[in-house]
Design a protein around this motif. Structure first.
Motif, PDB file in Angstrom:
ATOM      1  N   TYR A  91      10.035  -5.720  -0.538  1.00 24.02           N
ATOM      2  CA  TYR A  91      11.274  -5.062  -0.914  1.00 24.02           C
ATOM      3  C   TYR A  91      11.682  -4.077   0.193  1.00 24.02           C
ATOM      4  O   TYR A  91      10.817  -3.547   0.914  1.00 24.02           O
ATOM      5  CB  TYR A  91      11.093  -4.321  -2.235  1.00 24.02           C
ATOM      6  N   GLY A  92      12.988  -3.802   0.285  1.00 23.77           N
ATOM      7  CA  GLY A  92      13.529  -3.035   1.397  1.00 23.77           C
ATOM      8  C   GLY A  92      12.867  -1.691   1.626  1.00 23.77           C
ATOM      9  O   GLY A  92      12.545  -1.331   2.758  1.00 23.77           O
ATOM     10  N   ASP A  93      12.650  -0.921   0.538  1.00 26.24           N
ATOM     11  CA  ASP A  93      12.094   0.418   0.718  1.00 26.24           C
ATOM     12  C   ASP A  93      10.727   0.395   1.394  1.00 26.24           C
ATOM     13  O   ASP A  93      10.381   1.310   2.147  1.00 26.24           O
ATOM     14  CB  ASP A  93      11.958   1.124  -0.642  1.00 26.24           C
ATOM     15  N   MET A  94       9.957  -0.648   1.110  1.00 22.24           N
ATOM     16  CA  MET A  94       8.599  -0.685   1.675  1.00 22.24           C
ATOM     17  C   MET A  94       8.620  -0.757   3.193  1.00 22.24           C
ATOM     18  O   MET A  94       7.681  -0.314   3.853  1.00 22.24           O
ATOM     19  CB  MET A  94       7.813  -1.898   1.139  1.00 22.24           C
ATOM     20  N   LEU A  95       9.692  -1.320   3.746  1.00 23.22           N
ATOM     21  CA  LEU A  95       9.725  -1.511   5.200  1.00 23.22           C
ATOM     22  C   LEU A  95       9.836  -0.187   5.937  1.00 23.22           C
ATOM     23  O   LEU A  95       9.449  -0.076   7.088  1.00 23.22           O
ATOM     24  CB  LEU A  95      10.892  -2.429   5.592  1.00 23.22           C
ATOM     25  N   ARG A  96      10.354   0.844   5.248  1.00 22.76           N
ATOM     26  CA  ARG A  96      10.605   2.124   5.930  1.00 22.76           C
ATOM     27  C   ARG A  96       9.502   3.142   5.738  1.00 22.76           C
ATOM     28  O   ARG A  96       9.514   4.210   6.353  1.00 22.76           O
ATOM     29  CB  ARG A  96      11.925   2.709   5.418  1.00 22.76           C
ATOM     30  N   VAL A  97       8.538   2.866   4.877  1.00 23.96           N
ATOM     31  CA  VAL A  97       7.508   3.869   4.592  1.00 23.96           C
ATOM     32  C   VAL A  97       6.592   4.026   5.807  1.00 23.96           C
ATOM     33  O   VAL A  97       6.050   3.045   6.306  1.00 23.96           O
ATOM     34  CB  VAL A  97       6.652   3.463   3.370  1.00 23.96           C
ATOM     35  N   PRO A  98       6.413   5.260   6.269  1.00 22.66           N
ATOM     36  CA  PRO A  98       5.545   5.445   7.435  1.00 22.66           C
ATOM     37  C   PRO A  98       4.082   5.177   7.092  1.00 22.66           C
ATOM     38  O   PRO A  98       3.579   5.617   6.058  1.00 22.66           O
ATOM     39  CB  PRO A  98       5.729   6.928   7.799  1.00 22.66           C
ATOM     40  N   PRO A 345      16.284  11.519   4.572  1.00 19.70           N
ATOM     41  CA  PRO A 345      16.264  10.068   4.326  1.00 19.70           C
ATOM     42  C   PRO A 345      16.384   9.241   5.607  1.00 19.70           C
ATOM     43  O   PRO A 345      15.868   8.128   5.682  1.00 19.70           O
ATOM     44  CB  PRO A 345      17.473   9.859   3.402  1.00 19.70           C
ATOM     45  N   ASP A 346      17.072   9.777   6.637  1.00 23.12           N
ATOM     46  CA  ASP A 346      17.171   9.028   7.903  1.00 23.12           C
ATOM     47  C   ASP A 346      15.893   9.124   8.726  1.00 23.12           C
ATOM     48  O   ASP A 346      15.669   8.320   9.627  1.00 23.12           O
ATOM     49  CB  ASP A 346      18.339   9.566   8.742  1.00 23.12           C
ATOM     50  N   ASN A 347      15.102  10.143   8.466  1.00 22.33           N
ATOM     51  CA  ASN A 347      13.852  10.331   9.205  1.00 22.33           C
ATOM     52  C   ASN A 347      12.758  10.746   8.228  1.00 22.33           C
ATOM     53  O   ASN A 347      12.279  11.873   8.228  1.00 22.33           O
ATOM     54  CB  ASN A 347      14.033  11.412  10.287  1.00 22.33           C
ATOM     55  N   PRO A 348      12.359   9.820   7.330  1.00 24.50           N
ATOM     56  CA  PRO A 348      11.393  10.208   6.302  1.00 24.50           C
ATOM     57  C   PRO A 348       9.997  10.419   6.897  1.00 24.50           C
ATOM     58  O   PRO A 348       9.506   9.584   7.649  1.00 24.50           O
ATOM     59  CB  PRO A 348      11.395   9.003   5.348  1.00 24.50           C
ATOM     60  N   GLU A 357      14.076   6.430  -5.549  1.00 25.31           N
ATOM     61  CA  GLU A 357      13.389   6.935  -6.746  1.00 25.31           C
ATOM     62  C   GLU A 357      12.446   8.082  -6.415  1.00 25.31           C
ATOM     63  O   GLU A 357      11.872   8.706  -7.306  1.00 25.31           O
ATOM     64  CB  GLU A 357      12.602   5.806  -7.424  1.00 25.31           C
ATOM     65  N   GLY A 358      12.226   8.349  -5.130  1.00 29.64           N
ATOM     66  CA  GLY A 358      11.326   9.435  -4.750  1.00 29.64           C
ATOM     67  C   GLY A 358      11.945  10.788  -5.066  1.00 29.64           C
ATOM     68  O   GLY A 358      13.157  10.983  -4.933  1.00 29.64           O
ATOM     69  N   ALA A 359      11.106  11.733  -5.470  1.00 33.05           N
ATOM     70  CA  ALA A 359      11.620  13.043  -5.865  1.00 33.05           C
ATOM     71  C   ALA A 359      12.306  13.746  -4.698  1.00 33.05           C
ATOM     72  O   ALA A 359      13.347  14.397  -4.876  1.00 33.05           O
ATOM     73  CB  ALA A 359      10.473  13.897  -6.402  1.00 33.05           C
ATOM     74  N   CYS A 360      11.766  13.623  -3.488  1.00 33.83           N
ATOM     75  CA  CYS A 360      12.375  14.315  -2.343  1.00 33.83           C
ATOM     76  C   CYS A 360      13.739  13.722  -2.023  1.00 33.83           C
ATOM     77  O   CYS A 360      14.692  14.453  -1.745  1.00 33.83           O
ATOM     78  CB  CYS A 360      11.450  14.231  -1.125  1.00 33.83           C
ATOM     79  N   ALA A 361      13.828  12.391  -2.069  1.00 37.04           N
ATOM     80  CA  ALA A 361      15.116  11.747  -1.788  1.00 37.04           C
ATOM     81  C   ALA A 361      16.148  12.129  -2.845  1.00 37.04           C
ATOM     82  O   ALA A 361      17.320  12.356  -2.529  1.00 37.04           O
ATOM     83  CB  ALA A 361      14.935  10.234  -1.736  1.00 37.04           C
ATOM     84  N   ALA A 362      15.721  12.197  -4.109  1.00 36.74           N
ATOM     85  CA  ALA A 362      16.661  12.569  -5.178  1.00 36.74           C
ATOM     86  C   ALA A 362      17.152  14.002  -4.984  1.00 36.74           C
ATOM     87  O   ALA A 362      18.350  14.279  -5.104  1.00 36.74           O
ATOM     88  CB  ALA A 362      15.997  12.411  -6.539  1.00 36.74           C
ATOM     89  N   HIS A 363      16.228  14.924  -4.666  1.00 40.53           N
ATOM     90  CA  HIS A 363      16.644  16.316  -4.401  1.00 40.53           C
ATOM     91  C   HIS A 363      17.634  16.359  -3.248  1.00 40.53           C
ATOM     92  O   HIS A 363      18.663  17.030  -3.320  1.00 40.53           O
ATOM     93  CB  HIS A 363      15.412  17.158  -4.011  1.00 40.53           C
TER      94      HIS A 363
END
Ligand code: SF4
Length: 370
Positions: A91-98, A345-348, A357-363
């Motif tokens: 899924y898309g989000d997984m590709l960006r996780v460091p 979000p551009d540089n997580p 769905e992450g709390a930091c992204a929602a804040h």
């Protein structure tokens, strides 16, 4: 639109908020954890915390499947794509996780690895059928909600006798995660929350009965909630009432989708193809027994962890990233000194900033910056 408009009605929301104010005892505090990242998103999107009395606080829980996956599993997926040169699908989000050393599947892709974003495990199966000369691995993540679609492709791959398809299984389970949050506090004689907003989508599969023993053992009321703003406000009101009455029951606010016993067919598919792991590491919660699923030996040919040799990873979190504490509900995103400065979000920097769905992204997305 049915089930949407009436659950976003501003007049009803104001009335439920008024009742919460009227019924919340000013002499006590109410700390409620919303387990699910989807609920965190709704809370911020609709400004619900601003409607609550000062002594009713929402604490974000670990219910974001991208956020709870430890770096070691991200590194293993990168290893599959780079060293084993498979077609790695997720899924898309997984590709960006460091992962370790600020790598990610997206960076591996930019350097030539065959990493593909998809919306359904069935797409990975199709890619395998179209590319019989390539090994195709589906990087499967998620709670009980996404387990049945993974089970379906395992069953289909076996039926088709595919030899170039496997699953890197990272499915995790909700009740052990709730235990992982509440048990240490109980052992220490502390109470960290007065109630739990239970997950909605997960409960469609598991049924509300999955939480009965947890509510009793930790003397903590649980209200399973839908995802519209009135669902959440109503659930908070039900939790306030349980606290005031000294009850700790499981209540089902999301009765239009959740039953007591859940989806038997989905449960059966998952049970046929997967079984409990002895232990699994969660970001923020550490190693927890029986908290995740692995592929059954009968489906070993489709288990990427058996098919490919993977290096043990010693990867550890960025020291400044507070994701582990955020996922335990021990800290708010704004307590992290990287929040909205270095980490965006551009540089997580951490997983909690990657997924919506992450709390930091929602804040961050809804302007709660400091
Ligand atoms: Fe981790 Fe970024 Fe959240 Fe800080 S703001 S806890 S670095 S994800």
């Amino acid at each position: 639109m049915k089930y949407i408009d009436e659950f976003r009605n501003g007049d009803y929301a104001a009335e439920v908020a008024r009742r919460i104010h009227a019924e919340a005892d000013p002499e006590r505090r109410y700390r409620f954890m919303e387990f699910c990242g989807g609920h965190t998103h709704t809370l911020f999107r609709y400004g619900i915390p601003d409607l609550l009395p000062a002594n009713v606080k929402m604490i974000h829980g670990p219910g974001c499947p991208v956020c709870v996956l430890p770096m070691a599993r991200i590194d293993a997926a990168i290893e599959l794509a780079v060293r084993h040169q498979v077609v790695l699908c997720s899924y898309g989000d997984m590709l960006r996780v460091p992962g370790a050393h600020r790598t990610s599947l997206q960076k591996a892709k930019s350097q030539g690895a065959d990493v593909r974003m998809l919306y359904s495990p069935a797409d990975a199966l199709r890619i395998a059928l179209e590319n019989p000369q390539r090994q195709v691995v589906f990087f499967a993540i998620g709670f009980e909600t996404t387990t049945p679609p993974t089970a379906a492709v395992l069953l289909k791959a076996q039926e088709l006798k595919l030899r170039n398809f496997s699953v890197f299984c990272n499915h995790v389970l909700t009740p052990p995660a709730i235990t992982g949050i509440l048990e240490p506090a109980q052992q220490a004689g502390e109470r960290i929350i007065e109630g739990l907003v239970g997950p909605g989508h997960v409960s469609v599969i598991t049924g509300g009965g999955a939480y009965d023993s947890l509510a009793r053992r930790y003397r903590t009321p649980i209200v399973i909630a839908g995802f519209e703003p009135l669902d959440i406000l109503h659930s908070i009101l039900l939790l306030v009432r349980q606290c005031n009455a000294g009850r700790y029951d499981v209540e089902n606010q999301y009765s239009r989708a959740v039953t007591a016993s859940g989806n038997a067919k989905a449960q059966s598919m998952a049970a046929r193809t997967m079984t409990l792991r002895d232990s699994f590491e969660w970001r923020g919660l550490g190693w927890m027994p029986h908290s995740a699923l692995r592929i059954r030996p009968e489906f070993a040919d489709y288990d990427a962890e058996r098919r490919f040799e993977l290096s043990p990873s010693e990867a550890r979190e960025n020291k400044a990233c507070e994701c582990p504490a955020v996922l335990r509900g021990a800290k708010a995103p704004t307590d992290c000194k990287l929040f909205a400065t270095v980490c965006t979000p551009d540089n997580p920097i951490g997983a909690c900033m990657v997924s919506s769905e992450g709390a930091c992204a929602a804040h961050y997305s809804y302007g709660h910056t400091r």
